[in-house]
Scaffold this active site. Structure first.
Site, mmCIF file in Angstrom:
data_model
loop_
_atom_site.group_PDB
_atom_site.id
_atom_site.type_symbol
_atom_site.label_atom_id
_atom_site.label_comp_id
_atom_site.label_asym_id
_atom_site.label_seq_id
_atom_site.Cartn_x
_atom_site.Cartn_y
_atom_site.Cartn_z
ATOM 1 N N GLU A 230 0.793 -1.246 0.000
ATOM 2 C CA GLU A 230 0.000 0.000 0.000
ATOM 3 C C GLU A 230 0.823 1.293 0.000
ATOM 4 O O GLU A 230 0.555 2.208 0.777
ATOM 5 C CB GLU A 230 -0.956 0.011 1.203
ATOM 6 C CG GLU A 230 -1.880 -1.194 1.245
ATOM 7 C CD GLU A 230 -2.826 -1.208 2.451
ATOM 8 O OE1 GLU A 230 -2.716 -0.314 3.301
ATOM 9 O OE2 GLU A 230 -3.659 -2.122 2.525
ATOM 10 N N GLU A 341 -5.888 -11.123 -1.021
ATOM 11 C CA GLU A 341 -6.747 -10.971 0.173
ATOM 12 C C GLU A 341 -8.215 -10.907 -0.228
ATOM 13 O O GLU A 341 -8.974 -10.051 0.242
ATOM 14 C CB GLU A 341 -6.371 -9.696 0.935
ATOM 15 C CG GLU A 341 -4.908 -9.631 1.334
ATOM 16 C CD GLU A 341 -4.510 -8.296 1.963
ATOM 17 O OE1 GLU A 341 -5.381 -7.552 2.436
ATOM 18 O OE2 GLU A 341 -3.303 -7.998 1.972
HETATM 19 C C1 XIL Z 1 -6.025 -6.711 8.386
HETATM 20 C C2 XIL Z 1 -6.234 -7.887 9.330
HETATM 21 O O1 XIL Z 1 -7.054 -8.849 8.713
HETATM 22 C C3 XIL Z 1 -6.881 -7.391 10.605
HETATM 23 O O2 XIL Z 1 -6.985 -8.428 11.554
HETATM 24 C C4 XIL Z 1 -6.063 -6.249 11.196
HETATM 25 O O3 XIL Z 1 -6.716 -5.712 12.316
HETATM 26 C C5 XIL Z 1 -5.845 -5.141 10.167
HETATM 27 O O4 XIL Z 1 -5.267 -5.716 8.998
HETATM 28 N N1 XIL Z 1 -4.804 -4.930 3.800
HETATM 29 C C6 XIL Z 1 -3.792 -5.758 4.207
HETATM 30 C C7 XIL Z 1 -4.016 -6.672 5.346
HETATM 31 O O5 XIL Z 1 -2.749 -5.811 3.554
HETATM 32 O O6 XIL Z 1 -2.838 -6.887 6.074
HETATM 33 C C8 XIL Z 1 -5.104 -6.164 6.246
HETATM 34 O O7 XIL Z 1 -5.347 -7.156 7.241
HETATM 35 C C9 XIL Z 1 -6.346 -5.847 5.464
HETATM 36 C C10 XIL Z 1 -6.062 -4.768 4.453
#
Ligand code: XIL
Length: 427
Positions: A230, A341
């Site tokens: 990001e 994700e």
């Molecule tokens: C999220 C996790 O799933 C949560 O448990 C945590 O509180 C915040 O992060 N983008 C990403 C992930 O790259 O690492 C994030 O994961 C969601 C958004």
């Protein structure tokens, strides 16, 4: 296994050893006869014995939530998800250490997935060791102290079960402690930020220590690293679209932290480990272009192998055409693509909406396979961001139903869509 013969009588139960006065958890599943068309019931309860209780007691589990799941005529021991897609990509799931400690979760992971990503435990927040850093600032100023216990959880589980692991994530503005960016690792948020030289040294050392630990202790387990997560936020108004407002990486080093992170990662990572840039909203036009340009430069320098599309989607947005054109654009770069994700944000679990979710997953999986078939995008893994709806990160303020398994770990229509099962409409 527990059997229930209907009506008001109860028969047969597994046994567990309980210590007087201590809580034990009973977990199990109830398999119903095939003609009920019910895949299974999952139960979970707590029992605490009292000192006076007899050695053997009966426990009646009679307030379980009964959830009927129509398994559309498929055998319980159906083909695993990763087998369904094995000619295309790895199938992964995001999990957390709490789930790794519980067989009801791990049995599903082992059955259906061949890749995992740790939801949190491999992020800097979980790895940087504040106490040790502060104990001897001279020693640790340029070589931050690392704790390995959180790294071990996922690596060990993956190794023991022959799963690949996506390392997530080395460099991110979020879930990285503020003190890491300050002089003398100060927790005072008004303390001066560390100099560029100091931060480059910390960046180098952190990447070296984490990558080296993983590959030396768990060779062959990590197959990809999200080196930078990001770093693009076009709205911040910087040249190249770099995120600056909430990024202490940008504020201390400038936009070159991205290239430096990849330079260090390339230097330390075993050659077969793929280095990724990972981001969300990759379908928004300005962002796509900024990521494309950045990745193109990194590729020209031989520093990057792939782009990770987080793919936190809605039921309708982005459109399949938008996802397709994004994949096609990145595909043209000749880099690998991983869906890192995937989840589909929905706050309704009516039968109708659950089926729509199934169709949405089916459309996406069909698209990913089409892009591979046509040679338009080299998609090498697809990871769903969580196992059960109950534990989704999206349940933050409002209850959501974005994943493949419900609260009782039963496969949903979403699962069958992802599976490309005929029972789920394609449109
Ligand atoms: C999220 C996790 O799933 C949560 O448990 C945590 O509180 C915040 O992060 N983008 C990403 C992930 O790259 O690492 C994030 O994961 C969601 C958004």
């Amino acid at each position: 296994m527990v059997e229930h013969n209907g009506g008001s009588s109860y028969i047969s139960c597994g046994s567990v050893t309980a210590v007087n006065g201590e809580w034990i958890r009973l977990i199990g599943s109830i398999i119903m006869p095939p003609d009920t068309k019910t895949a299974g019931l999952y139960f979970e309860t707590n029992y605490k014995s009292v000192p006076e209780s007899e050695d053997l007691i009966d426990i009646y589990i009679d307030d379980i939530v009964v959830k009927k799941v129509d398994i559309v005529g498929v055998d319980m021991d159906f083909t695993p998800l990763y087998e369904i897609h094995k000619d295309y990509f790895k199938i992964g799931v995001g999990i957390v250490s709490y789930e790794i400690g519980r067989t009801e979760y791990t049995s599903i992971v082992k059955q259906h997935f061949n890749s995992i990503t740790m939801g949190n435990e491999m992020k800097p927040d979980y790895i940087l060791d504040y106490e040790t850093c502060r104990k001897d600032i001279e020693k640790y100023n340029l070589e931050p102290a690392i704790r390995y216990d959180n790294l071990d959880v996922g690596l060990k589980f993956a190794k023991e079960n022959g799963l690949g692991l996506r390392g997530h994530t080395l460099v991110w503005h979020s879930q990285t402690p503020d003190w890491f960016f300050r002089e003398d690792y100060s927790k005072d948020e008004s303390a001066p930020l560390a100099s560029k030289e100091v931060m480059l040294a910390r960046l180098n050392s952190y990447i070296r220590q984490v990558i080296t630990y993983c590959q030396e202790n768990y060779p062959g387990v990590v197959y990809a690293w999200d080196v930078v997560n990001e770093a693009i936020e076009v709205d911040d108004g910087n040249e190249g679209g770099y995120r600056s407002k909430d990024s202490l990486w940008y504020q201390t080093i400038g936009s070159e932290f991205v290239e430096m992170a990849f330079t260090y990662a390339r230097k330390y990572a075993d050659p077969e480990i793929k280095l990724f840039y990972n981001d969300y909203n990759c379908n928004i036009y300005g962002k796509v272009l900024a990521i494309y340009d950045m990745a193109e430069e990194l590729k020209a320098k031989g520093l990057i192998d792939g782009i990770g599309l987080q793919s936190h989607y809605g039921l309708r947005d982005p459109s399949i055409i938008d996802v397709q054109s994004t994949l096609e654009r990145y595909g043209k770069l000749g880099l690998e693509i991983q869906i890192t994700e995937l989840d589909i944000n929905t706050d309704s679990n009516t039968e109708e909406d659950l089926l729509k979710l199934g169709t949405r997953y089916k459309k996406l999986m069909n698209l990913y396979r089409y892009m591979v078939d046509k040679g338009l995008a080299n998609i090498s893994s697809v990871t769903i961001w969580g196992l059960s709806d109950k534990n989704s990160w999206l349940n933050d303020k409002k209850r959501k139903y974005p994943l493949l398994f419900d609260d009782y770990l039963q496969p949903k229509d979403a699962f069958w869509g992802f599976y490309l099962h005929d029972s789920i409409p394609s449109y």
